[in-house]
Scaffold this active site. Structure first.
Site, PDB file in Angstrom:
ATOM      1  N   CYS A 191       0.828  -1.203   0.000  1.00 41.51           N
ATOM      2  CA  CYS A 191       0.000   0.000   0.000  1.00 41.51           C
ATOM      3  C   CYS A 191       0.865   1.257   0.000  1.00 41.51           C
ATOM      4  CB  CYS A 191      -0.927  -0.029   1.217  1.00 41.51           C
ATOM      5  SG  CYS A 191      -1.956   1.431   1.385  1.00 41.51           S
ATOM      6  N   CYS A 236      -0.456   4.068   2.270  1.00 40.15           N
ATOM      7  CA  CYS A 236      -0.231   3.805   3.700  1.00 40.15           C
ATOM      8  C   CYS A 236       1.232   4.040   4.077  1.00 40.15           C
ATOM      9  CB  CYS A 236      -0.568   2.356   4.051  1.00 40.15           C
ATOM     10  SG  CYS A 236      -2.142   1.792   3.417  1.00 40.15           S
ATOM     11  N   ASP A 237       2.150   3.526   3.261  1.00 40.98           N
ATOM     12  CA  ASP A 237       3.545   3.421   3.710  1.00 40.98           C
ATOM     13  C   ASP A 237       4.537   4.304   2.962  1.00 40.98           C
ATOM     14  OD1 ASP A 237       2.682   1.541   5.536  1.00 40.98           O
ATOM     15  OD2 ASP A 237       3.023  -0.145   4.187  1.00 40.98           O
TER      16      ASP A 237
HETATM   17  P1  FAD Z   1     -11.132  -5.691   6.031  1.00 32.17           P
HETATM   18  O1  FAD Z   1     -10.225  -4.903   6.890  1.00 32.17           O
HETATM   19  O2  FAD Z   1     -10.527  -6.571   4.987  1.00 32.17           O
HETATM   20  O3  FAD Z   1     -12.055  -6.565   7.011  1.00 32.17           O
HETATM   21  C1  FAD Z   1     -12.885  -7.562   6.508  1.00 32.17           C
HETATM   22  C2  FAD Z   1     -13.168  -8.553   7.625  1.00 32.17           C
HETATM   23  O4  FAD Z   1     -14.139  -9.478   7.145  1.00 32.17           O
HETATM   24  C3  FAD Z   1     -11.950  -9.362   8.045  1.00 32.17           C
HETATM   25  O5  FAD Z   1     -11.775  -9.257   9.440  1.00 32.17           O
HETATM   26  C4  FAD Z   1     -12.263 -10.797   7.613  1.00 32.17           C
HETATM   27  O6  FAD Z   1     -11.799 -11.762   8.543  1.00 32.17           O
HETATM   28  C5  FAD Z   1     -13.807 -10.776   7.610  1.00 32.17           C
HETATM   29  N1  FAD Z   1     -14.376 -11.732   6.669  1.00 32.17           N
HETATM   30  C6  FAD Z   1     -14.075 -11.879   5.353  1.00 32.17           C
HETATM   31  N2  FAD Z   1     -14.830 -12.835   4.799  1.00 32.17           N
HETATM   32  C7  FAD Z   1     -15.633 -13.324   5.800  1.00 32.17           C
HETATM   33  C8  FAD Z   1     -16.637 -14.327   5.851  1.00 32.17           C
HETATM   34  N3  FAD Z   1     -16.960 -15.051   4.774  1.00 32.17           N
HETATM   35  N4  FAD Z   1     -17.244 -14.570   7.033  1.00 32.17           N
HETATM   36  C9  FAD Z   1     -16.925 -13.866   8.154  1.00 32.17           C
HETATM   37  N5  FAD Z   1     -15.976 -12.891   8.150  1.00 32.17           N
HETATM   38  C10 FAD Z   1     -15.345 -12.619   6.991  1.00 32.17           C
HETATM   39  N6  FAD Z   1      -5.203   1.651   5.481  1.00 32.17           N
HETATM   40  C11 FAD Z   1      -4.952   2.852   6.035  1.00 32.17           C
HETATM   41  O7  FAD Z   1      -5.840   3.722   6.089  1.00 32.17           O
HETATM   42  N7  FAD Z   1      -3.735   3.139   6.576  1.00 32.17           N
HETATM   43  C12 FAD Z   1      -2.713   2.243   6.615  1.00 32.17           C
HETATM   44  O8  FAD Z   1      -1.612   2.533   7.108  1.00 32.17           O
HETATM   45  C13 FAD Z   1      -2.972   0.952   6.056  1.00 32.17           C
HETATM   46  N8  FAD Z   1      -2.002   0.030   6.072  1.00 32.17           N
HETATM   47  C14 FAD Z   1      -2.277  -1.222   5.611  1.00 32.17           C
HETATM   48  C15 FAD Z   1      -1.293  -2.201   5.726  1.00 32.17           C
HETATM   49  C16 FAD Z   1      -1.546  -3.487   5.301  1.00 32.17           C
HETATM   50  C17 FAD Z   1      -0.478  -4.524   5.480  1.00 32.17           C
HETATM   51  C18 FAD Z   1      -2.804  -3.810   4.690  1.00 32.17           C
HETATM   52  C19 FAD Z   1      -3.076  -5.217   4.212  1.00 32.17           C
HETATM   53  C20 FAD Z   1      -3.777  -2.832   4.553  1.00 32.17           C
HETATM   54  C21 FAD Z   1      -3.522  -1.540   5.016  1.00 32.17           C
HETATM   55  N9  FAD Z   1      -4.485  -0.523   4.916  1.00 32.17           N
HETATM   56  C22 FAD Z   1      -4.250   0.696   5.482  1.00 32.17           C
HETATM   57  C23 FAD Z   1      -5.768  -0.757   4.221  1.00 32.17           C
HETATM   58  C24 FAD Z   1      -6.873  -1.059   5.236  1.00 32.17           C
HETATM   59  O9  FAD Z   1      -6.454  -2.072   6.116  1.00 32.17           O
HETATM   60  C25 FAD Z   1      -8.159  -1.478   4.503  1.00 32.17           C
HETATM   61  O10 FAD Z   1      -8.531  -0.507   3.561  1.00 32.17           O
HETATM   62  C26 FAD Z   1      -9.307  -1.669   5.500  1.00 32.17           C
HETATM   63  O11 FAD Z   1      -8.943  -2.581   6.505  1.00 32.17           O
HETATM   64  C27 FAD Z   1     -10.563  -2.163   4.797  1.00 32.17           C
HETATM   65  O12 FAD Z   1     -11.543  -2.378   5.773  1.00 32.17           O
HETATM   66  P2  FAD Z   1     -12.790  -3.341   5.529  1.00 32.17           P
HETATM   67  O13 FAD Z   1     -13.533  -3.326   6.818  1.00 32.17           O
HETATM   68  O14 FAD Z   1     -13.477  -2.966   4.286  1.00 32.17           O
HETATM   69  O15 FAD Z   1     -12.185  -4.786   5.257  1.00 32.17           O
END
Ligand code: FAD
Ligand code: NAP
Length: 312
Positions: A133, A136-137
């Site tokens: 990302c 992010c980084d």
């Molecule tokens: P997610 O965070 O992906 O959460 C989805 C959840 O759904 C997960 O907990 C998963 O276990 C659950 N799930 C999935 N399928 C199922 C299912 N079938 N049944 C039950 N549960 C399920 N963003 C920033 O703003 N700043 C940063 O510094 C940053 N750094 C990052 C670093 C890394 C290494 C990564 C990978 C991402 C980073 N991001 C950062 C991006 C950020 O993490 C995502 O944009 C954000 O988490 C998305 O949120 P979400 O709730 O849509 O999905």
């Protein structure tokens, strides 16, 4: 029957839970297959959430989110959801243990994950000089030389973004042609501190206790080896959304999706199916940032409250 089922406990799902319960919905359950927190819990540093000046690990950053939601009555069921299906004018949530729960409305917030390259050293140095990302980084590598792996729109657009922060950006791509749109490639070629290395592959990510120090590359045409001194490799080779819960037994999707499987929503996070909302990284045009996913979750919850009110 639940008033609202939330699927996924990342920033979008947790924010949805907070707004839905605090907004007065009863019987709200968040189905999360693991510990709540989402993708960001795998990040060692999180410093771009507005209002949180302290740099925290993703895990520490997300811990208070669940505590806050549970205080307002959100229930967490640790369960993997297989599918969301329509039953008349409500929904069925099919769980992996065969159990089925019914709900009047559903917010799907199952997020996604960046694809990994499988290159030697990628896992060892992830978070210590290997990133997926740039938004992010990138700032952590201000004034330093970095590299990007990939040749799609994400890789080239992020090269242009990183070139404004970093002293030099190498774009390493396995072919001489780019998958990215020609206009974006042309724009990137005019940026003086972007250098293209094609057709190259990364054989190994090199580093020490301090993190990544360089890359071992191979020219895929003539086999010649090359070493590159860089502080970070951004692996930008595609992103996979967790959209399996939208897919029905006959292979169709419960709601409209894009060609990449992302749910099509409007600004209220409504899909084309009344009562079904999608928030966070799973939706079209997601900015893939915690603050954006959280905002989506809040919007989806407010829309769900409105939906429940209208259908009383
Ligand atoms: P997610 O965070 O992906 O959460 C989805 C959840 O759904 C997960 O907990 C998963 O276990 C659950 N799930 C999935 N399928 C199922 C299912 N079938 N049944 C039950 N549960 C399920 N963003 C920033 O703003 N700043 C940063 O510094 C940053 N750094 C990052 C670093 C890394 C290494 C990564 C990978 C991402 C980073 N991001 C950062 C991006 C950020 O993490 C995502 O944009 C954000 O988490 C998305 O949120 P979400 O709730 O849509 O999905
Ligand atoms: P993508 O289009 O799938 O491109 C992935 C790139 O990574 C390709 O160049 C691919 O090489 C390379 N790659 C894949 N696996 C690799 C591996 N293991 N090792 C090395 N290289 C590898 O992914 P994306 O760039 O994330 O874009 C996804 C979609 O979103 C695309 O349709 C894109 O157009 C769209 N998008 C649009 C915009 C915009 O319109 N502004 C911005 C970003 C993304 P090959 O080409 O050789 O397969």
């Amino acid at each position: 029957m639940l008033e609202l089922a939330i699927i996924g406990g990342g920033p979008a799902g947790l924010s949805a839970g907070l707004y839905a319960t605090r907004g007065g919905l009863k019987d709200v359950v968040m189905f999360e297959r693991g510990m709540p927190g989402g993708q960001i819990t795998s990040s060692s540093e999180m410093e771009n959430y507005p209002g949180v000046a302290e740099v925290k690990s993703g895990f520490d950053f997300m811990t208070p989110w669940q505590e806050q939601c549970f205080r307002f009555g959100l229930k967490h069921e640790m369960a993997e959801v297989v599918r969301v299906k329509k039953i008349g004018n409500h929904f069925g949530i099919v769980l992996s243990d065969g159990k089925e729960v019914e709900a009047k409305s559903v917010i799907v917030a199952t997020g996604g994950s960046p694809k990994k390259s499988g290159v030697k050293g990628e896992d060892v140095f992830f978070g210590k000089g290997v990133s997926s990302c740039a938004t992010c980084d990138g700032f952590f590598y201000k004034g330093k030389e970095v590299a990007i792996l990939g040749g799609g729109d994400t890789a080239i657009e992020e090269a242009i973004y990183l070139a404004k922060i970093c002293s030099k950006v190498y774009v390493i791509h396995r072919r001489n042609e780019f998958r990215a749109s020609p206009v974006t490639v042309e724009r990137s070629k005019k940026v003086p501190n972007i250098e293209f290395l094609t057709p190259y592959g990364v054989d190994e990510i090199l580093g020490d206790d301090s993190g990544v120090t360089g890359l071992q590359l191979k020219n895929l045409e003539n086999g010649n080896a090359k070493t590159l001194d860089i502080a970070c490799l951004f692996v930008l080779i595609g992103y996979k959304v967790n959209n399996s819960v939208l897919i029905q037994e006959d292979g169709s999707n419960i709601c409209a999706v894009s060609e990449y499987g992302e749910a099509v929503v409007n600004l209220k996070m409504e899909t084309n199916v009344p009562g079904l909302f999608v928030a966070g990284d799973l939706r079209i045009d997601a900015s893939k940032q915690v603050v954006c996913a959280a905002a989506d979750g809040a919007t989806a919850a407010l829309s769900a409250i409105e939906f429940i009110e209208h259908h009383k």
